[in-house]
Design a protein around this motif. Structure first.
Motif, PDB file in Angstrom:
ATOM      1  N   ILE A  91      14.078  55.489  56.198  1.00  0.00           N
ATOM      2  CA  ILE A  91      15.289  54.952  56.845  1.00  0.00           C
ATOM      3  C   ILE A  91      15.891  56.012  57.763  1.00  0.00           C
ATOM      4  N   HIS A  94      13.970  56.372  60.983  1.00  0.00           N
ATOM      5  CA  HIS A  94      14.215  55.282  61.932  1.00  0.00           C
ATOM      6  C   HIS A  94      15.619  55.347  62.535  1.00  0.00           C
ATOM      7  N   VAL A  95      16.588  55.787  61.765  1.00  0.00           N
ATOM      8  CA  VAL A  95      17.945  55.960  62.313  1.00  0.00           C
ATOM      9  C   VAL A  95      17.915  57.043  63.384  1.00  0.00           C
ATOM     10  N   SER A  99      15.451  53.213  66.085  1.00  0.00           N
ATOM     11  CA  SER A  99      14.624  52.012  65.931  1.00  0.00           C
ATOM     12  C   SER A  99      15.504  50.773  65.823  1.00  0.00           C
ATOM     13  N   THR A 105      14.721  49.812  60.852  1.00  0.00           N
ATOM     14  CA  THR A 105      15.595  50.720  60.121  1.00  0.00           C
ATOM     15  C   THR A 105      15.921  50.195  58.726  1.00  0.00           C
TER      16      THR A 105
END
Length: 138
Positions: A91, A94-95, A99, A105
């Motif tokens: 996570i 992706h943050v 994303s 995310t």
């Protein structure tokens, strides 16, 4: 109220939910271990991770061990905690790169909810730790 033994439908739902998560995680870890070149090929660029065989092996092992712990009832809670940490890293990655929120995310959040939800449904120890209260609270 926490039952010592979950109701039959609760146990089935928990096993199905947990089984779906387990299948996904074993596939992901297995791909990284059995065919790291394929995992590298389908890893989006710009994640900030080195796209090499050694990194894929490391990520595969870091996912496989807690998944195996999650499968075995005696160590399922430990496995869930370790998988939650792994998903937290995904996570955060992706943050960091911006994303899409709902498809990329939050995917780790979806897996985490399924992971803990399945465990809550099938394990009275987790229900005792995280009781769901219904009705008016005091």
């Amino acid at each position: 109220m926490t039952d010592a033994v979950p109701a039959k439908n609760q146990l089935i739902a928990g096993r199905i939910l947990s089984g779906l998560v387990i299948l996904f995680l074993l596939f992901d870890a297995g791909l990284k271990l059995a065919s790291p070149e394929t995992a590298i090929k389908y890893t989006p660029p710009g994640l900030g991770w080195p796209l090499d065989v050694g990194t894929m092996y490391m990520l595969g092992i870091l996912l496989l061990i807690p998944t195996l712990l999650y499968i075995w009832p005696r160590t399922a809670i430990l496995g869930a905690i370790l998988i939650t940490g792994y998903l937290g890293g995904a996570i955060a990655t992706h943050v960091r790169i911006g994303s899409p929120l709902f498809s990329h995310t939050l995917f780790g959040v979806y897996l985490g909810v399924m992971l803990w939800g399945g465990l809550w449904l099938r394990d009275p120890r987790v229900r005792a730790l995280i009781p769901l209260r219904t009705g008016a609270s005091a």
